[in-house]
Design an enzyme around this catalytic site. Sequence first.
Site, PDB file in Angstrom:
ATOM      1  N   LYS A  10       0.857  -1.186   0.000  1.00 19.29           N
ATOM      2  CA  LYS A  10       0.000   0.000   0.000  1.00 19.29           C
ATOM      3  C   LYS A  10       0.894   1.238   0.000  1.00 19.29           C
ATOM      4  O   LYS A  10       1.808   1.343   0.818  1.00 19.29           O
ATOM      5  CB  LYS A  10      -0.898   0.013   1.238  1.00 19.29           C
ATOM      6  CG  LYS A  10      -1.666   1.326   1.444  1.00 19.29           C
ATOM      7  CD  LYS A  10      -2.342   1.368   2.799  1.00 19.29           C
ATOM      8  CE  LYS A  10      -1.358   1.376   3.939  1.00 19.29           C
ATOM      9  NZ  LYS A  10      -0.575   2.631   4.032  1.00 19.29           N
ATOM     10  N   ASP A 128      -5.782   0.317   8.595  1.00 21.24           N
ATOM     11  CA  ASP A 128      -5.495   0.196   7.167  1.00 21.24           C
ATOM     12  C   ASP A 128      -6.160  -1.007   6.511  1.00 21.24           C
ATOM     13  O   ASP A 128      -6.116  -1.148   5.287  1.00 21.24           O
ATOM     14  CB  ASP A 128      -3.984   0.107   6.934  1.00 21.24           C
ATOM     15  CG  ASP A 128      -3.287   1.456   7.048  1.00 21.24           C
ATOM     16  OD1 ASP A 128      -3.985   2.480   7.006  1.00 21.24           O
ATOM     17  OD2 ASP A 128      -2.051   1.466   7.170  1.00 21.24           O
TER      18      ASP A 128
END
Length: 281
Positions: A10, A128
């Site tokens: 990410k 997240d």
Amino acid sequence: MKIEAFAPAKINLTLHVTGQRADGYHLLDSLVMFADFGDRIWVEQADETTLDVTGPLAGPVPTDSRNLVRRAADFLGVTAKITLEKNLPAAAGIGGGSSDAAATLRALCALYDLPLPSEDAALALGADVPVCLQGGWARMSGIGGDVARLGAGAAWPMLLINPRVAVSTPDVFRGLKAKTNAPMPDQMPAWSDREAALEWLATQRNDLQAPAIELEPIIAEALQLLEGSEGCQLARMSGSGATCFAIFEDEMARNAAAEKIRAERPNWWIQPVQDCGMNWR
């Protein structure tokens, strides 16, 4: 039957810290994309849950309940034999653990024919995890549960580098001097071309970059190496660090920069990537 899932790195192209709740959670506004490089998960039905970690960066990764992969299985209430191939550095600001957990959720739901948990529910595993559940670019806000999908993104040549220092996210947040900062615009711009996108991105921020550099000054060195590379169009830290990314004008410039930095810093983690779009395999 064995199910495989991809857990991509990410990348926080932007990360604005916009406030802090009374319970201590920080409010964020972040533009997120996913790279075409990451960890891999395999799951098989089993009477009890086990986790085996392999791969070049398996060394420091726990296999007990400290690992979000194990907690993802417990979260779904299923048991499985899980194998994690670890290719991403830990505590690196590129969501390795969260992406692993999201990939585990996808794999286990496919294995046991379960519906994928909602992003709100997945927030229980970590801030997240919701944004990592699906592909494409996304705007992540609030404490992580508010996710707006923005499409497949752009296949920009990019370089990730990490000086192999682990950065504590709580320590970085504690070092943040201003907890209330401007968010991104309410309406994300419709970029006419790549240059317009890069020009806009350059006006945005990662508010955690400065406190992370205070904790680990070598992050500034990583940024300087990227910014000084021929063809670099934008360099910034991702997440809470220490991984930094750079967007390059073309693959040739990106690959030349990777080779040069690898020669100068042979012990660093250096990985050429691009946006993986909606492709999770």
